[in-house]
Design an enzyme around this catalytic site. Structure first.
Site, mmCIF file in Angstrom:
data_model
loop_
_atom_site.group_PDB
_atom_site.id
_atom_site.type_symbol
_atom_site.label_atom_id
_atom_site.label_comp_id
_atom_site.label_asym_id
_atom_site.label_seq_id
_atom_site.Cartn_x
_atom_site.Cartn_y
_atom_site.Cartn_z
ATOM 1 N N HIS A 34 3.350 -0.012 3.093
ATOM 2 C CA HIS A 34 2.447 -1.173 2.999
ATOM 3 C C HIS A 34 2.800 -1.881 1.700
ATOM 4 O O HIS A 34 2.241 -1.609 0.647
ATOM 5 C CB HIS A 34 0.985 -0.714 3.001
ATOM 6 C CG HIS A 34 0.006 -1.852 2.955
ATOM 7 N ND1 HIS A 34 -0.443 -2.509 4.075
ATOM 8 C CD2 HIS A 34 -0.613 -2.467 1.918
ATOM 9 C CE1 HIS A 34 -1.294 -3.459 3.739
ATOM 10 N NE2 HIS A 34 -1.411 -3.470 2.423
ATOM 11 N N GLU A 88 0.879 2.877 1.221
ATOM 12 C CA GLU A 88 1.099 1.807 0.248
ATOM 13 C C GLU A 88 1.912 2.398 -0.912
ATOM 14 O O GLU A 88 2.164 3.614 -0.962
ATOM 15 C CB GLU A 88 -0.243 1.231 -0.261
ATOM 16 C CG GLU A 88 -0.053 -0.037 -1.089
ATOM 17 C CD GLU A 88 -1.337 -0.872 -1.290
ATOM 18 O OE1 GLU A 88 -2.395 -0.519 -0.724
ATOM 19 O OE2 GLU A 88 -1.265 -1.878 -2.008
ATOM 20 N N ASP A 132 3.954 6.592 8.645
ATOM 21 C CA ASP A 132 4.948 5.685 8.078
ATOM 22 C C ASP A 132 4.897 4.334 8.805
ATOM 23 O O ASP A 132 5.850 3.942 9.469
ATOM 24 C CB ASP A 132 6.342 6.311 8.169
ATOM 25 C CG ASP A 132 7.393 5.435 7.492
ATOM 26 O OD1 ASP A 132 7.018 4.561 6.678
ATOM 27 O OD2 ASP A 132 8.594 5.618 7.791
HETATM 28 O O1 9MR Z 1 -3.069 -5.091 1.236
HETATM 29 C C1 9MR Z 1 -4.251 -4.556 0.688
HETATM 30 C C2 9MR Z 1 -3.919 -3.321 -0.114
HETATM 31 O O2 9MR Z 1 -3.108 -3.647 -1.199
HETATM 32 C C3 9MR Z 1 -5.183 -2.609 -0.542
HETATM 33 O O3 9MR Z 1 -4.880 -1.354 -1.099
HETATM 34 C C4 9MR Z 1 -6.122 -2.416 0.629
HETATM 35 C C5 9MR Z 1 -7.451 -1.813 0.216
HETATM 36 O O4 9MR Z 1 -8.099 -2.612 -0.696
HETATM 37 O O5 9MR Z 1 -6.384 -3.642 1.279
HETATM 38 C C6 9MR Z 1 -5.216 -4.247 1.799
HETATM 39 O O6 9MR Z 1 -5.562 -5.452 2.375
HETATM 40 C C7 9MR Z 1 -6.164 -5.390 3.640
HETATM 41 C C8 9MR Z 1 -7.624 -5.743 3.510
HETATM 42 O O7 9MR Z 1 -8.328 -4.813 2.739
HETATM 43 C C9 9MR Z 1 -8.278 -5.860 4.872
HETATM 44 N N1 9MR Z 1 -7.551 -6.816 5.692
HETATM 45 C C10 9MR Z 1 -6.155 -6.454 5.881
HETATM 46 C C11 9MR Z 1 -5.447 -6.403 4.538
HETATM 47 C C12 9MR Z 1 -3.974 -6.127 4.692
HETATM 48 O O8 9MR Z 1 -3.735 -5.003 5.478
HETATM 49 O O1 9MR Z 2 -5.580 3.915 -5.757
HETATM 50 C C1 9MR Z 2 -6.846 3.361 -5.411
HETATM 51 C C2 9MR Z 2 -7.668 4.426 -4.724
HETATM 52 O O2 9MR Z 2 -7.967 5.475 -5.621
HETATM 53 C C3 9MR Z 2 -8.942 3.814 -4.176
HETATM 54 O O3 9MR Z 2 -9.625 4.787 -3.421
HETATM 55 C C4 9MR Z 2 -8.614 2.602 -3.322
HETATM 56 C C5 9MR Z 2 -9.825 1.909 -2.744
HETATM 57 O O4 9MR Z 2 -10.580 1.350 -3.729
HETATM 58 O O5 9MR Z 2 -7.881 1.665 -4.080
HETATM 59 C C6 9MR Z 2 -6.642 2.152 -4.518
HETATM 60 O O6 9MR Z 2 -6.021 1.168 -5.271
HETATM 61 C C7 9MR Z 2 -5.526 0.032 -4.594
HETATM 62 C C8 9MR Z 2 -6.109 -1.186 -5.292
HETATM 63 O O7 9MR Z 2 -7.495 -1.222 -5.092
HETATM 64 C C9 9MR Z 2 -5.474 -2.480 -4.847
HETATM 65 N N1 9MR Z 2 -4.030 -2.410 -4.934
HETATM 66 C C10 9MR Z 2 -3.488 -1.307 -4.183
HETATM 67 C C11 9MR Z 2 -4.017 -0.005 -4.692
HETATM 68 C C12 9MR Z 2 -3.363 1.177 -3.990
HETATM 69 O O8 9MR Z 2 -3.736 1.287 -2.669
#
Ligand code: 9MR
Ligand code: 9MR
Length: 591
Positions: A512, A563, A554
């Site tokens: 991701h 991610e 994956d």
């Molecule tokens: O792409 C976003 C990712 O970086 C974050 O970790 C995640 C959780 O906050 O959210 C992803 O974004 C998603 C969003 O929360 C919900 N709509 C779909 C987005 C892309 O998959």
């Molecule tokens: O690494 C973070 C994880 O501990 C949290 O549970 C999660 C939801 O809040 O967010 C993760 O961090 C994401 C951040 O919010 C947005 N960029 C991507 C990070 C990795 O997924």
């Protein structure tokens, strides 16, 4: 008919191993192994995850013609965190340099090597991974190869969000917040997560300066007389400095879009970039990193005139702001009730900042030796229970810095220093005492708690803790155990994946990661550590396996297991490069 039946019986019989393999989703191998390789005199373990009647395993040349080692297959064990059954294949005794494959019956492992530079490519790639995360610049082909890109978020005109408005910088105030790394698969920049990432890279440099002086990652600054690790770390540090309000010293929590960009290349969207609310966690993490940076860049005055001093000033200002604002937590939902537009990107909200105080006071003390920071450290450390670092638990980073050159900590008694050391070593011992009971015999994965969002960073941070225990005690067993987590990350795990993009025979291919998803290049950006098994599966993607140690998919939809993030890559940089730096000293290499 009879004949046909018999034929069928046999044919099913010989297909059986492959059917089970397919069922396991491990479409190629049920021998889980570090897919890169092993140092000649280091422990070497692979794990058979297919029930076999065989007694022996064979380590063969890649063309299967020569046998170099025959070993006894270990007793079958039920893993505690999935229904996987494992048997250990220990071939530590084989120390001949070469390319190999392991065979059990008809089952073959991925190829691997035994050599003095076994994990070097991964160590370098993990640091180079940060270059690919740089915002505000294009990536040139010379450094980025096929992953070159022209687009980026310039961030030279960011706006003060209503939540961050002050007299001098009202809502809509525009300033430049250029540089820094994209946090993860998304394109926002968060101070809290930058803090632990930069701090971990700086810690790697402080522990192994001579090693890093010689490590090159082919980035634009290479050959400027400064190590590439520091060159890379400065790229983010300079951005962090822009996130401090010069008027009061407070630090904005993040520089972000209001909502996440779509899965597009950097620079495609032109959304407004905001700096939002100042927070205590951000300000203390900032104070810690800039204090640490200040002592590192003191000796590089010639290359970066004034940087050390500006960092120290910035650090003290952020510390003082935190003293005056000790409870400015970042509560995004609450904030959105009062301010528009609503901000829905990553929160990195942390409701306990005791550990941030511990870290910041330790760094400021280490750099300045001023009594007030010692006093603060003692005060906050009383309420801090040391445990594995993560973005919201940074106290141990303060211990690491205090212990890095511990004879030079005048306010601390020998007993106090010993106590900090003992705390770290005791945690390390808890991690290694029962490794034998783990079905994969890695330090990672002995507790269900290990498997959360970003679980692979736990493996890497455990590895760092073990390296530190070695540095404090000189006991090599900690390094052997740290290496087991490198093996975990590179394939010796219940999923059979190498979790580092571009490394190994079966690496994560669909992280991701917006650039990797949208660049039309088959291979993802290399050197990035994906999050790993996370049974909460918050992304609601379809997972083939859902147990603690197998809940990984994956697919690029999976932000909860696949991610990538800078705070996961940074400990991988530390761990893999520490092993490269120490391999000869601990006797892993052959002359
Ligand atoms: O792409 C976003 C990712 O970086 C974050 O970790 C995640 C959780 O906050 O959210 C992803 O974004 C998603 C969003 O929360 C919900 N709509 C779909 C987005 C892309 O998959
Ligand atoms: O690494 C973070 C994880 O501990 C949290 O549970 C999660 C939801 O809040 O967010 C993760 O961090 C994401 C951040 O919010 C947005 N960029 C991507 C990070 C990795 O997924």
């Amino acid at each position: 008919m009879k004949k046909f039946k018999a034929y069928c019986y046999y044919c099913i019989f010989c297909l059986l191993p492959f059917l089970s393999i397919a069922q396991n989703g491990l479409n190629q191998s049920t021998i889980q192994i570090n897919q890169l390789g092993f140092y000649p005199n280091a422990p070497k373990i692979a794990v058979l995850t297919f029930p076999s009647k065989a007694n022996s395993f064979y380590v063969l040349s890649e063309n299967l013609k020569d046998t170099f080692f025959v070993g006894k297959i270990g007793e079958q064990k039920q893993s505690a965190f999935s229904n996987t059954k494992t048997s250990i294949l220990d071939f530590s005794a084989l120390n001949r340099i070469g390319h190999y494959i392991i065979k059990v019956d008809v089952i073959k492992s991925y190829p691997f090597t035994i050599n003095n530079d076994a994990i070097k490519s991964s160590a370098i790639a993990s640091l180079k991974g940060f270059y690919f995360q740089r915002s505000s610049i294009p990536l040139e082909e010379k450094y980025a190869g096929q992953w070159k890109r022209t687009g980026f978020h310039p961030d030279n005109q960011v706006q003060v969000h209503a939540s961050a408005a002050s007299k001098e910088r009202p809502e809509g105030f525009v300033f430049s917040s250029v540089g820094g790394w994209y946090d993860a698969g998304d394109y926002n920049k968060y101070i809290v997560n930058s803090g632990i990432s930069n701090g971990t890279l700086f810690s790697a440099y402080e522990d192994f300066p001579a090693y890093f002086e010689k490590l090159h990652t082919q980035i634009p600054e290479s050959n400027n007389g400064v190590s590439d690790l520091l060159n890379e770390a400065i790229y983010n540090l300079r951005w962090m400095l822009t996130m401090q309000d010069p008027n009061d010293g407070g630090v904005y929590h993040k520089c972000t879009n209001a909502v996440f960009d779509g899965m597009v290349m950097p620079g495609v969207t032109k959304e407004i970039r905001y700096v939002v609310q100042k927070s205590t966690a951000a300000s203390l993490d900032f104070a810690a990193v800039t204090a640490q940076a200040s002592r590192i860049f003191k000796s590089l005055e010639k290359h970066f005139p004034g940087l050390a001093d500006s960092c120290l000033q910035a650090s003290k200002k952020a510390w003082n702001w935190s003293l005056a604002n000790p409870n400015k937590l970042y509560e995004q939902d609450k904030m959105n009730q009062s301010f528009k537009p609503a901000i829905t990107t990553g929160a990195y909200g942390d409701n306990n900042v005791t550990d941030e105080w511990v870290w910041a006071s330790a760094e400021l003390y280490t750099t300045t030796k001023e009594q007030q920071y010692y006093t603060s450290f003692k005060k906050f450390n009383n309420n801090f229970k040391a445990s594995l670092p993560s973005w919201n638990n940074v106290g141990l980073l303060g211990y690491y810095s205090l212990l890095q050159n511990s004879q030079n900590r005048p306010a601390f008694s020998n007993q106090e220093i010993d106590q900090l050391k003992t705390t770290v070593i005791n945690i390390a011992n808890q991690y290694i005492n029962n490794v034998g009971a783990n079905a994969f015999q890695t330090v990672m994965g002995q507790s269900a708690r290990d498997f959360n969002w970003g679980s692979n960073a736990n493996a890497a941070n455990q590895g760092i803790l073990l390296v530190k225990a070695y540095l404090y005690s000189g006991d090599k067993k900690y390094i052997d155990h740290a290496l087991s987590n490198v093996d975990y990350l590179l394939g010796r795990n219940a999923t059979g994946y190498s979790f580092v993009t571009g490394i190994g025979s079966k690496p994560a291919m669909n992280p991701h990661h917006r650039q990797s998803v949208s660049d039309d290049i088959v291979d993802p950006i290399p050197g990035l550590l994906v999050g790993g098994p996370n049974p909460k599966m918050q992304d609601k993607c379809v997972y083939q396996f859902i147990e603690a140690e197998t809940a990984y998919t994956d697919q690029s939809c999976s932000y909860a297991s696949n991610e990538i993030a800078i705070n996961w890559n940074a400990p991988l940089v530390y761990l893999s490069n520490a092993l490269e730096a120490l391999k000869t000293k601990v006797g892993y290499t052959l002359k």
